[in-house]
Write a protein that holds these residues in place. Structure first.
Motif, PDB file in Angstrom:
ATOM      1  N   GLY A  93      -0.723  -9.200  -7.223  1.00 34.94           N
ATOM      2  CA  GLY A  93      -1.680  -9.276  -8.294  1.00 34.94           C
ATOM      3  C   GLY A  93      -0.933  -8.383  -9.716  1.00 34.94           C
ATOM      4  N   ILE A  94       0.401  -8.382  -9.901  1.00 34.72           N
ATOM      5  CA  ILE A  94       0.915  -7.736 -10.967  1.00 34.72           C
ATOM      6  C   ILE A  94       0.936  -8.979 -12.004  1.00 34.72           C
ATOM      7  CG2 ILE A  94       2.752  -6.267 -12.042  1.00 34.72           C
ATOM      8  CD1 ILE A  94       0.885  -4.737 -10.024  1.00 34.72           C
ATOM      9  N   ILE A  95       0.576  -8.805 -13.130  1.00 31.56           N
ATOM     10  CA  ILE A  95       0.532  -9.746 -14.408  1.00 31.56           C
ATOM     11  C   ILE A  95       1.064  -8.977 -15.518  1.00 31.56           C
ATOM     12  CG2 ILE A  95      -1.089 -11.189 -13.227  1.00 31.56           C
ATOM     13  CD1 ILE A  95      -3.099 -10.286 -15.339  1.00 31.56           C
ATOM     14  N   LEU A  96       1.435  -9.858 -16.656  1.00 33.03           N
ATOM     15  CA  LEU A  96       1.881  -9.258 -17.871  1.00 33.03           C
ATOM     16  C   LEU A  96       1.093  -9.937 -18.992  1.00 33.03           C
ATOM     17  CD1 LEU A  96       6.017  -9.553 -17.114  1.00 33.03           C
ATOM     18  CD2 LEU A  96       4.357  -7.549 -16.695  1.00 33.03           C
ATOM     19  N   VAL A 185      -4.224  -7.112 -10.919  1.00 38.20           N
ATOM     20  CA  VAL A 185      -5.413  -7.764 -10.917  1.00 38.20           C
ATOM     21  C   VAL A 185      -5.766  -8.252  -9.194  1.00 38.20           C
ATOM     22  CG1 VAL A 185      -5.231  -8.818 -13.328  1.00 38.20           C
ATOM     23  CG2 VAL A 185      -4.247 -10.169 -11.221  1.00 38.20           C
ATOM     24  N   GLY A 186      -4.887  -7.529  -8.411  1.00 38.07           N
ATOM     25  CA  GLY A 186      -5.009  -7.748  -7.178  1.00 38.07           C
ATOM     26  C   GLY A 186      -6.284  -7.051  -6.426  1.00 38.07           C
ATOM     27  N   ASN A 187      -6.133  -7.285  -5.237  1.00 39.53           N
ATOM     28  CA  ASN A 187      -7.296  -6.380  -4.592  1.00 39.53           C
ATOM     29  C   ASN A 187      -6.873  -5.087  -3.931  1.00 39.53           C
ATOM     30  OD1 ASN A 187      -9.162  -8.601  -4.957  1.00 39.53           O
ATOM     31  ND2 ASN A 187      -8.049  -9.745  -3.303  1.00 39.53           N
ATOM     32  N   GLU A 188      -5.761  -4.534  -4.055  1.00 43.96           N
ATOM     33  CA  GLU A 188      -5.538  -3.291  -3.501  1.00 43.96           C
ATOM     34  C   GLU A 188      -4.433  -2.564  -4.119  1.00 43.96           C
ATOM     35  OE1 GLU A 188      -3.124  -4.341   0.119  1.00 43.96           O
ATOM     36  OE2 GLU A 188      -2.125  -5.770  -0.892  1.00 43.96           O
ATOM     37  N   SER A 189      -4.216  -1.309  -4.175  1.00 47.01           N
ATOM     38  CA  SER A 189      -3.427  -0.601  -4.708  1.00 47.01           C
ATOM     39  C   SER A 189      -2.181  -0.550  -4.595  1.00 47.01           C
ATOM     40  CB  SER A 189      -3.789   1.166  -4.626  1.00 47.01           C
ATOM     41  OG  SER A 189      -5.040   1.280  -5.323  1.00 47.01           O
ATOM     42  N   VAL A 190      -1.016  -0.685  -5.584  1.00 46.11           N
ATOM     43  CA  VAL A 190       0.369  -0.830  -5.027  1.00 46.11           C
ATOM     44  C   VAL A 190       1.101   0.251  -5.610  1.00 46.11           C
ATOM     45  CG1 VAL A 190      -0.078  -3.418  -4.884  1.00 46.11           C
ATOM     46  CG2 VAL A 190       0.609  -2.372  -7.154  1.00 46.11           C
ATOM     47  N   ASP A 191       2.277   0.168  -5.371  1.00 42.16           N
ATOM     48  CA  ASP A 191       3.525   1.026  -6.008  1.00 42.16           C
ATOM     49  C   ASP A 191       4.486   0.238  -6.622  1.00 42.16           C
ATOM     50  OD1 ASP A 191       2.186   3.233  -4.909  1.00 42.16           O
ATOM     51  OD2 ASP A 191       3.570   3.573  -3.282  1.00 42.16           O
ATOM     52  N   TYR A 192       4.565   0.266  -7.925  1.00 42.72           N
ATOM     53  CA  TYR A 192       5.675  -0.839  -8.444  1.00 42.72           C
ATOM     54  C   TYR A 192       6.886  -0.148  -9.082  1.00 42.72           C
ATOM     55  CZ  TYR A 192       3.969  -0.392 -13.240  1.00 42.72           C
ATOM     56  OH  TYR A 192       3.610  -0.033 -14.644  1.00 42.72           O
ATOM     57  N   ASN A 193       7.868  -0.815  -9.197  1.00 40.67           N
ATOM     58  CA  ASN A 193       9.049  -0.331  -9.761  1.00 40.67           C
ATOM     59  C   ASN A 193       9.410  -1.257 -11.178  1.00 40.67           C
ATOM     60  OD1 ASN A 193       9.916   2.119  -8.306  1.00 40.67           O
ATOM     61  ND2 ASN A 193      10.230   0.432  -6.590  1.00 40.67           N
ATOM     62  N   ALA A 194       9.881  -0.697 -12.009  1.00 41.03           N
ATOM     63  CA  ALA A 194      10.105  -1.518 -13.306  1.00 41.03           C
ATOM     64  C   ALA A 194      11.645  -1.206 -13.698  1.00 41.03           C
ATOM     65  CB  ALA A 194       9.129  -1.348 -14.780  1.00 41.03           C
ATOM     66  N   THR A 195      12.476  -2.068 -13.796  1.00 39.80           N
ATOM     67  CA  THR A 195      13.857  -1.657 -13.977  1.00 39.80           C
ATOM     68  C   THR A 195      14.450  -2.495 -14.998  1.00 39.80           C
ATOM     69  OG1 THR A 195      14.240  -1.245 -11.734  1.00 39.80           O
ATOM     70  CG2 THR A 195      16.244  -1.549 -13.222  1.00 39.80           C
ATOM     71  N   THR A 257      11.289   3.069 -13.888  1.00 37.16           N
ATOM     72  CA  THR A 257      10.156   3.811 -13.823  1.00 37.16           C
ATOM     73  C   THR A 257       9.447   3.228 -12.705  1.00 37.16           C
ATOM     74  OG1 THR A 257       8.395   4.649 -15.102  1.00 37.16           O
ATOM     75  CG2 THR A 257       8.867   2.164 -15.447  1.00 37.16           C
ATOM     76  N   LYS A 258       8.578   4.136 -12.136  1.00 33.86           N
ATOM     77  CA  LYS A 258       7.688   3.973 -10.965  1.00 33.86           C
ATOM     78  C   LYS A 258       6.325   3.984 -11.092  1.00 33.86           C
ATOM     79  CE  LYS A 258       7.517   4.277  -5.955  1.00 33.86           C
ATOM     80  NZ  LYS A 258       8.422   4.763  -4.766  1.00 33.86           N
ATOM     81  N   SER A 259       5.274   3.255 -10.783  1.00 33.35           N
ATOM     82  CA  SER A 259       4.002   3.779 -11.035  1.00 33.35           C
ATOM     83  C   SER A 259       3.601   3.731  -9.382  1.00 33.35           C
ATOM     84  CB  SER A 259       3.268   2.622 -11.685  1.00 33.35           C
ATOM     85  OG  SER A 259       3.732   2.767 -13.145  1.00 33.35           O
ATOM     86  N   GLU A 260       2.949   4.680  -9.191  1.00 35.71           N
ATOM     87  CA  GLU A 260       2.594   4.981  -7.744  1.00 35.71           C
ATOM     88  C   GLU A 260       0.726   4.653  -7.899  1.00 35.71           C
ATOM     89  OE1 GLU A 260       3.975   8.788  -6.291  1.00 35.71           O
ATOM     90  OE2 GLU A 260       5.727   7.692  -5.594  1.00 35.71           O
ATOM     91  N   ASP A 261       0.418   4.232  -6.732  1.00 39.58           N
ATOM     92  CA  ASP A 261      -1.132   4.058  -6.502  1.00 39.58           C
ATOM     93  C   ASP A 261      -1.623   3.400  -7.900  1.00 39.58           C
ATOM     94  OD1 ASP A 261      -3.536   4.256  -5.171  1.00 39.58           O
ATOM     95  OD2 ASP A 261      -3.968   6.092  -6.327  1.00 39.58           O
ATOM     96  N   PHE A 262      -1.057   2.204  -8.167  1.00 33.91           N
ATOM     97  CA  PHE A 262      -1.534   1.490  -9.142  1.00 33.91           C
ATOM     98  C   PHE A 262      -2.810   0.516  -8.722  1.00 33.91           C
ATOM     99  CE2 PHE A 262      -0.664  -2.106 -12.681  1.00 33.91           C
ATOM    100  CZ  PHE A 262      -0.768  -1.245 -13.748  1.00 33.91           C
ATOM    101  N   LYS A 263      -3.732   1.005  -9.063  1.00 34.02           N
ATOM    102  CA  LYS A 263      -5.353   0.600  -8.405  1.00 34.02           C
ATOM    103  C   LYS A 263      -5.531  -0.796  -9.386  1.00 34.02           C
ATOM    104  CE  LYS A 263      -7.182   5.123  -7.481  1.00 34.02           C
ATOM    105  NZ  LYS A 263      -5.951   5.964  -7.736  1.00 34.02           N
ATOM    106  N   PRO A 264      -6.205  -1.630  -8.618  1.00 35.63           N
ATOM    107  CA  PRO A 264      -6.660  -2.733  -9.138  1.00 35.63           C
ATOM    108  C   PRO A 264      -7.619  -2.567 -10.560  1.00 35.63           C
ATOM    109  CG  PRO A 264      -7.393  -2.770  -6.831  1.00 35.63           C
ATOM    110  CD  PRO A 264      -6.723  -1.427  -7.071  1.00 35.63           C
TER     111      PRO A 264
END
Length: 305
Positions: A93-96, A185-195, A257-264
């Motif tokens: 559910g990660i969008i830009l 825009v998903g249904n769950e929290s995620v941890d994402y990395n952006a490089t 950079t990392k974003s943890e617990d990136f909520k809906p």
């Protein structure tokens, strides 16, 4: 004394021998003819196979050159900055978006190219052309004609009159600025990395560039490591110490950079700036007019691994 008669009678046996000899000669000639025809057919077949092979090799070469042309066309026409979301992050559910309202969500964005690059310095990016001036206006960009556009490319479209007074010949074309937004825009929290990575530079321009990344309003400037050191170039004389300074991860990767617990529903805002720093010791005439291409990928770790 009578002469010897040289004429000998031609018997049926002699005729049979002669006929047999003639048949053998005819058969031999026939076999020679068949051999010649077989040989000619083999040569012809081999020639056809060579021509067929040459044809396909030519087609493959043409296809390779066409693909190479497409890649070179993309390289020269694509923006200097590409942001994308990998497959797993997209599934999560990660969008830009180039605007904060996410009216046109995407999984890949591209910033405009910067042509005719010349060297500038950090102060020329600020609102009053001083080292302690405000640079946050570049992160808070809003299109002058359409206030709903609060992101996308804004390469040098601010402060042009002041930079022109400072003596640059290509005001507005000497730094990259790109603002965009990332949303879950998903249904769950995620941890994402952006490089953010360096995809290549002409004329070794990357040796003197500075890349400044705002994440949710917090700026960090990235410079290549000093020779024989893990520290970035010392920019304290022309970039405020209040701005965090970090070295590139390596020659390819600029930052992550990392974003943890990136909520809906959560949104992260990014602005990426890039310029050729005139105070860098590697900023020499030979690199001017070069270019550098970057890409930033958002990824989510596979929890099943």
């Amino acid at each position: 004394m009578s002469k010897k008669n040289n004429n000998q009678d031609f018997t049926p046996r002699d005729l049979s021998r002669l006929t047999e000899k003639g048949a053998k000669e005819t058969a031999k000639e026939s076999s020679y003819g068949d051999f010649g025809q077989a040989r000619d057919a083999a040569v012809l077949d081999k020639t056809k196979r060579r021509k067929r092979l040459l044809f396909w090799l030519t087609m493959l070469l043409i296809a390779f050159l066409f693909i190479l042309w497409i890649l070179m066309f993309w390289w020269t026409r694509a923006g200097d900055l590409v942001i994308d979301v990998d497959r797993l992050a997209e599934q999560k559910g990660i969008i830009l978006s180039e605007t904060s309202d996410f009216k046109d969500p995407e999984t890949i964005l591209s910033g405009d190219s910067v042509d005719g690059v010349t060297n500038i310095t950090y102060a020329w990016l600020t609102d009053n052309m001083s080292m302690d001036g405000d640079i946050s206006y570049l992160d808070n960009y809003t299109n002058k004609e359409d206030k709903t556009i609060d992101g996308g490319s804004h390469n040098g479209d601010s402060n042009n009159d002041k930079k022109a007074v400072a003596g640059t010949d290509s005001a507005g074309d000497n730094y990259l600025a790109y603002t965009f937004y990332c949303k879950n825009v998903g249904n769950e929290s995620v941890d994402y990395n952006a490089t953010l990575v360096n995809n290549g530079a002409a004329k070794s321009m990357d040796e003197a560039v500075r890349v400044l990344v705002f994440k949710n309003g917090e700026p960090t400037v990235y410079a290549k490591k000093q020779h024989n050191s893990n520290e970035p170039e010392d920019d304290s004389k022309f970039i405020p110490k209040s701005i965090k300074s970090e070295p590139w991860i390596n020659g390819k990767e600029i930052m992550t950079t990392k974003s943890e617990d990136f909520k809906p529903g959560d949104v992260d805002k990014y602005t990426i700036l890039m310029w050729v720093e005139g105070n860098d010791p590697e900023c020499v005439n030979e690199i001017l007019g070069g270019h550098m291409k970057m890409s930033m990928t958002f990824s989510v770790e596979d929890e099943e691994v």
